[in-house]
Design an enzyme around this catalytic site. Structure first.
Site, mmCIF file in Angstrom:
data_model
loop_
_atom_site.group_PDB
_atom_site.id
_atom_site.type_symbol
_atom_site.label_atom_id
_atom_site.label_comp_id
_atom_site.label_asym_id
_atom_site.label_seq_id
_atom_site.Cartn_x
_atom_site.Cartn_y
_atom_site.Cartn_z
ATOM 1 C CG HIS A 187 46.893 44.191 41.879
ATOM 2 N ND1 HIS A 187 46.035 43.136 42.101
ATOM 3 C CD2 HIS A 187 47.277 44.100 40.570
ATOM 4 C CE1 HIS A 187 45.882 42.445 40.982
ATOM 5 N NE2 HIS A 187 46.627 42.997 40.048
ATOM 6 C CG ASP A 215 46.445 40.813 37.341
ATOM 7 O OD1 ASP A 215 45.752 41.636 37.953
ATOM 8 O OD2 ASP A 215 46.439 40.719 36.095
#
Length: 316
Positions: free
Chosen positions: A295, A102
């Protein structure tokens, strides 16, 4: 069982950083994303240590036990990359493999681009390397996605951290579930007059990779410093574009690895950048897609991420 230990290290950037670490051997620096901390790498720390590496996961600037300065301007990409480079030195290593997930991925890519002399290899998880754009990014995102898009919304003073900090346990449950491979893949666009958490549903039950104890750990880790520091990273998006003019479209030379889930809204939306990444990352060794993964890659699929990371590390 390999033990994860904790200490504080003064980075060469001057920031006193909390690190979790395990093992001895070549240094592997693990950089977390938003809204995470060292704990997001809990499965990798022990696996890498058992394989003969010194695995270190810091709480990055503004996060958890590290905390950080109050001024938003002190969260630029130069500060963040400087923290990582300074940490390599402070840990007594000449070079490291730097892996980021991320927001940690752009930091890892920046370290490899700006200080390749410090990087044996670089691994980006979820977020690919993107060459510097032709103009500042926030207005472009505003035109594409509107004021409710979370990166645009995070430019506001005070409002985002107030929403996220109102009930931290609910924030972590909703965010981790909402854009995971088990969730609805929310576009992270707040409705008009509403908040970001309005589009992230409360899960009926947690996915099997996430426990109530995990949520409680994140709440405890964030109790001291809250969400302002993490949100400040987003408040420097346009400033980062200004500060990185010297590296405009500069290649990244160290050996590289990219890992992503095929249900990760970030990776799916960046498919064109991923497919052309070798234009700017010429030594990209492998791109690993994890089926059904969302994610939170290294938390959702720890065994597969560990396997890919270890294969990359052993190839260097």
């Amino acid at each position: 069982m390999t033990e994860i230990t904790h200490r504080f290290v003064r980075s060469g950037s001057g920031l006193r950083m909390h690190v979790a670490e395990a093992g001895e051997g070549p240094l592997v620096l693990l950089l977390h994303g938003f809204p995470e901390c060292w704990y997001s790498w809990r499965h990798q720390l022990t696996a890498l240590a058992d394989a003969g590496f010194h695995a270190v996961a810091p709480d990055q600037r503004g996060y958890a036990r590290t905390g950080g300065p109050a001024e938003a301007g002190r969260y630029s990409i130069l500060h963040l990359a400087g923290d990582a480079v300074g940490l390599i030195d402070a840990l007594g290593a000449d070079r490291a493999v730097v892996a980021g997930h991320d927001w940690g991925a752009p930091v890892a890519w920046a370290v490899a681009q700006m200080r390749p002399d410090k990087v044996r290899g670089v691994a980006g998880i979820s977020v690919p390397h993107r060459p510097r754009s032709s103009g500042p990014p926030v207005e472009a995102m505003r035109r594409l996605f509107g004021e409710g898009f979370y990166m645009v919304r995070f430019q506001q003073p005070d409002v985002p951290e107030a929403e996220l900090g109102r009930d931290p346990a609910a924030t972590f449950r909703r965010m981790f579930y909402g854009v995971s491979g088990d969730g609805p893949a929310s576009p992270m666009i707040a409705p008009e007059g509403g908040g970001l958490l309005d589009v992230l549903p409360e899960p009926e039950k947690l996915p099997r990779w996430l426990t109530d104890d995990d949520i409680a750990t994140y709440v405890e880790e964030y109790a001291g410093s809250g969400f302002t520091g993490p949100v400040n990273w987003y408040r420097n998006l346009d400033r980062n574009w200004e500060l990185t003019a010297a590296w405009h479209r500069a290649p990244i030379g160290p050996p590289a690895l990219y890992i992503a889930g095929d249900r990760d809204i970030v990776a799916v939306g960046a498919r064109a950048a991923i497919d052309s990444m070798t234009d700017f990352v010429p030594n990209l060794r492998d791109t690993v897609w994890l089926s059904g993964c969302g994610h939170w890659t290294q938390q959702e699929r720890p065994a597969e991420v560990n396997e890919a990371l270890l294969a990359f590390l052993r190839s260097l």
